[in-house]
Motif scaffolding. Structure first.
Motif, PDB file in Angstrom:
ATOM      1  N   ASN A  69       9.845  -6.382  -2.123  1.00 20.80           N
ATOM      2  CA  ASN A  69       8.567  -6.742  -1.579  1.00 20.80           C
ATOM      3  C   ASN A  69       7.419  -6.493  -2.415  1.00 20.80           C
ATOM      4  OD1 ASN A  69       9.565  -7.737   1.156  1.00 20.80           O
ATOM      5  ND2 ASN A  69      10.246  -5.637   1.161  1.00 20.80           N
ATOM      6  N   VAL A  70       7.592  -5.666  -3.271  1.00 21.97           N
ATOM      7  CA  VAL A  70       6.434  -5.360  -4.220  1.00 21.97           C
ATOM      8  C   VAL A  70       5.839  -6.667  -4.877  1.00 21.97           C
ATOM      9  CG1 VAL A  70       5.838  -4.172  -6.329  1.00 21.97           C
ATOM     10  CG2 VAL A  70       7.248  -3.254  -4.654  1.00 21.97           C
ATOM     11  N   SER A  71       6.473  -7.503  -5.291  1.00 21.14           N
ATOM     12  CA  SER A  71       5.843  -8.514  -6.145  1.00 21.14           C
ATOM     13  C   SER A  71       5.283  -9.454  -5.051  1.00 21.14           C
ATOM     14  CB  SER A  71       7.067  -9.377  -6.916  1.00 21.14           C
ATOM     15  OG  SER A  71       8.077 -10.038  -5.913  1.00 21.14           O
ATOM     16  N   LEU A  72       5.707  -9.484  -3.747  1.00 18.41           N
ATOM     17  CA  LEU A  72       5.125 -10.222  -3.066  1.00 18.41           C
ATOM     18  C   LEU A  72       3.970  -9.819  -2.383  1.00 18.41           C
ATOM     19  CD1 LEU A  72       5.243 -12.763  -0.826  1.00 18.41           C
ATOM     20  CD2 LEU A  72       6.506 -11.377   0.680  1.00 18.41           C
ATOM     21  N   VAL A  86       1.987  -7.915  -4.427  1.00 19.72           N
ATOM     22  CA  VAL A  86       0.806  -8.215  -5.409  1.00 19.72           C
ATOM     23  C   VAL A  86       0.416  -9.661  -5.416  1.00 19.72           C
ATOM     24  CG1 VAL A  86       0.642  -8.322  -7.832  1.00 19.72           C
ATOM     25  CG2 VAL A  86       2.004  -6.433  -6.885  1.00 19.72           C
ATOM     26  N   MET A  87       1.266 -10.559  -5.059  1.00 16.37           N
ATOM     27  CA  MET A  87       1.029 -11.860  -4.915  1.00 16.37           C
ATOM     28  C   MET A  87      -0.175 -12.261  -3.844  1.00 16.37           C
ATOM     29  SD  MET A  87       3.524 -15.272  -4.507  1.00 16.37           S
ATOM     30  CE  MET A  87       3.912 -14.939  -2.813  1.00 16.37           C
ATOM     31  N   MET A  88       0.171 -11.396  -2.493  1.00 18.43           N
ATOM     32  CA  MET A  88      -0.881 -11.595  -1.679  1.00 18.43           C
ATOM     33  C   MET A  88      -2.018 -10.636  -1.911  1.00 18.43           C
ATOM     34  SD  MET A  88       0.987 -13.381   0.692  1.00 18.43           S
ATOM     35  CE  MET A  88       0.333 -12.843   2.351  1.00 18.43           C
ATOM     36  N   ARG A  89      -2.091  -9.998  -2.709  1.00 16.99           N
ATOM     37  CA  ARG A  89      -3.208  -9.144  -3.147  1.00 16.99           C
ATOM     38  C   ARG A  89      -3.434  -8.035  -2.001  1.00 16.99           C
ATOM     39  NH1 ARG A  89      -6.976 -11.416  -6.821  1.00 16.99           N
ATOM     40  NH2 ARG A  89      -8.663 -10.546  -5.560  1.00 16.99           N
ATOM     41  N   GLN A  90      -2.519  -7.717  -1.522  1.00 15.95           N
ATOM     42  CA  GLN A  90      -2.662  -6.590  -0.320  1.00 15.95           C
ATOM     43  C   GLN A  90      -1.742  -5.527  -0.604  1.00 15.95           C
ATOM     44  OE1 GLN A  90      -2.059  -7.589   3.965  1.00 15.95           O
ATOM     45  NE2 GLN A  90      -2.383  -9.930   3.225  1.00 15.95           N
ATOM     46  N   PRO A  91      -1.981  -3.983  -0.533  1.00 10.22           N
ATOM     47  CA  PRO A  91      -1.077  -3.077  -0.612  1.00 10.22           C
ATOM     48  C   PRO A  91       0.192  -3.026   0.015  1.00 10.22           C
ATOM     49  CG  PRO A  91      -3.331  -2.357  -0.032  1.00 10.22           C
ATOM     50  CD  PRO A  91      -3.308  -3.623   0.056  1.00 10.22           C
ATOM     51  N   LEU A  92       1.117  -2.677  -0.319  1.00  5.96           N
ATOM     52  CA  LEU A  92       2.506  -2.914   0.430  1.00  5.96           C
ATOM     53  C   LEU A  92       2.480  -2.133   1.548  1.00  5.96           C
ATOM     54  CD1 LEU A  92       5.134  -4.396   0.601  1.00  5.96           C
ATOM     55  CD2 LEU A  92       6.299  -2.396  -0.820  1.00  5.96           C
ATOM     56  N   CYS A  93       1.944  -1.062   1.665  1.00  4.76           N
ATOM     57  CA  CYS A  93       1.935  -0.283   2.951  1.00  4.76           C
ATOM     58  C   CYS A  93       0.985  -0.829   4.077  1.00  4.76           C
ATOM     59  CB  CYS A  93       1.431   1.157   2.437  1.00  4.76           C
ATOM     60  SG  CYS A  93       2.873   2.263   1.796  1.00  4.76           S
ATOM     61  N   GLN A  94       0.133  -1.881   3.774  1.00  3.28           N
ATOM     62  CA  GLN A  94      -0.562  -2.494   4.625  1.00  3.28           C
ATOM     63  C   GLN A  94       0.018  -3.957   5.051  1.00  3.28           C
ATOM     64  OE1 GLN A  94      -3.090  -0.046   5.687  1.00  3.28           O
ATOM     65  NE2 GLN A  94      -4.539  -1.966   5.852  1.00  3.28           N
ATOM     66  N   PHE A  95       0.710  -4.505   4.104  1.00  2.00           N
ATOM     67  CA  PHE A  95       1.246  -5.620   4.144  1.00  2.00           C
ATOM     68  C   PHE A  95       2.570  -5.614   4.828  1.00  2.00           C
ATOM     69  CE2 PHE A  95       4.345  -8.827   2.161  1.00  2.00           C
ATOM     70  CZ  PHE A  95       3.847 -10.047   2.726  1.00  2.00           C
ATOM     71  N   ILE A 105       1.423   0.648  -8.674  1.00  2.00           N
ATOM     72  CA  ILE A 105       1.922   0.279  -7.248  1.00  2.00           C
ATOM     73  C   ILE A 105       1.914   1.504  -6.541  1.00  2.00           C
ATOM     74  CG2 ILE A 105       3.854  -0.677  -6.007  1.00  2.00           C
ATOM     75  CD1 ILE A 105       2.428  -2.939  -7.170  1.00  2.00           C
ATOM     76  N   LEU A 106       2.515   2.369  -7.187  1.00  2.00           N
ATOM     77  CA  LEU A 106       2.792   3.917  -6.240  1.00  2.00           C
ATOM     78  C   LEU A 106       1.478   4.590  -6.194  1.00  2.00           C
ATOM     79  CD1 LEU A 106       5.946   5.695  -7.794  1.00  2.00           C
ATOM     80  CD2 LEU A 106       5.623   4.624  -5.441  1.00  2.00           C
TER      81      LEU A 106
END
Length: 337
Positions: A271-274, A276-285, A26-27
């Motif tokens: 929000n990390v698990s979300l 991953v579920m959305m298949r988007q990097p968190l810094c984009q999502f 993730i990082l």
């Protein structure tokens, strides 16, 4: 050894974790996105060959050539492994773990991969390594003097990180000397003695080498001073994490004869698990999430280190872990006002 890459165009950033579950991938992913947003040409490479899954987090299908096809010689042109991600300035190289045995590649294959990665037309190449401390993982980690090690504020994570660093220092020193050299024999004997309950610091081991080979010992000391792994504490909860985090610093200095330093504190983010579920990097999502807000200071330090890479000893006084955690929460409070 796999020589640290300092002379090619791309700046390699290996990212490791002493064990699984520390948030290393993730990082790696979100650091790559953050560097790309800084207009740095960035390539994210999935080197977790036993369980490559970064393509999923990027929302990409696993139907393109990856390192697995390259290692098994089904693809000979390394440039064909590079994929677009849809994120400006960010490209991707898949791990492709569909082929059994790719995680156990030989030394010359590793060396070839490192050479190709370092010659990519990019500013930064982030290497997301597998969990654990096998020689393949450690060899990729020591392609740079200042690789990143991800830990969490748990005793098991700190002890696993220490074990990883111990393997790193041993492998680093081992690769300094030719095969079947007496210096390697002394290093190997130190491992056998450790198994018998007699554990020595690496300074003590180098001193033993110095009794017979003073030039070799001085060479090892000079090289070991250059090894400065950087630590990110992930999934942090607050100031209570300081004590356990500093335990790793003390172990590294007293037992491993290296100076490590924290370059970042990343809080736990639900929000990390979300993402991953959305298949988007968190810094984009969700760029305003706690994890993403913690990354800019880390990215700035990475960029600054890369700019100063011609002089391995050129660096400002490091912040302590206390400083990093305090600054993060003070900034968070100010932004909420």
């Amino acid at each position: 050894m796999l020589s640290p890459i300092l002379v090619f165009m791309a700046y390699l950033i290996p990212v490791a974790g002493g064990k699984g579950g520390v948030g290393k991938s993730i990082l790696s992913l979100n650091l790559a996105v953050s560097l790309a947003k800084k207009c740095k040409r960035t390539v994210l490479c999935d080197l977790d060959l036993g369980g490559a899954n970064l393509h999923t987090m990027l929302g990409l299908k696993n139907n393109q050539p990856g390192l697995g096809t390259y290692i098994t010689k089904q693809e000979n042109d390394f440039s064909n492994l590079i994929q677009a991600t849809g994120i400006p300035n960010l490209q991707f190289i898949a791990g492709d773990c569909l082929y059994p045995g790719v995680a156990n590649m030989d030394f010359f294959t590793k060396k070839k991969i490192v050479k190709n990665l370092s010659m990519l037309d990019a500013d930064f190449v982030i290497l997301d390594l597998g969990a654990g401390s096998t020689y393949n993982i450690v060899d990729f980690f020591i392609t740079a003097y200042d690789g990143i090690l991800v830990v969490t504020p748990e005793l098991t994570s700190i002890l696993n990180a220490y074990s990883f660093l111990k393997s790193t220092v041993f492998r680093f020193l081992y690769r300094l000397y030719p095969a079947k050299s007496p210096e390697r024999t002394i290093l190997q004997n130190s491992v056998l003695q450790r198994m018998e309950g007699k554990e020595y610091s690496f300074n003590q081991i180098i001193d033993v080498i110095g009794t017979k080979f003073p030039d070799s010992a001085n060479f090892a000391r000079r090289e070991l001073k250059k090894l400065k792994p950087r630590i990110i504490m992930n999934m942090g909860r607050g100031s209570n994490d300081i004590q356990i985090g500093n335990r790793l610093l003390a172990l590294a200095k007293n037992k491993l004869s290296i100076d490590i330093g924290y370059i970042g504190f990343v809080p736990y983010d639900e929000n990390v698990s979300l993402s991953v579920m959305m298949r988007q990097p968190l810094c984009q999502f969700k760029p305003d999430s706690s994890l993403c807000c913690a990354l800019p200071p880390i990215v700035e330090k990475i960029i600054k280190q890369a700019d100063n890479s011609s002089d391995i000893f050129l660096e400002d006084a490091q912040e302590t872990l206390e400083d990093i955690i305090r600054n993060f929460y003070e900034k968070s409070k100010q932004e909420k006002i």
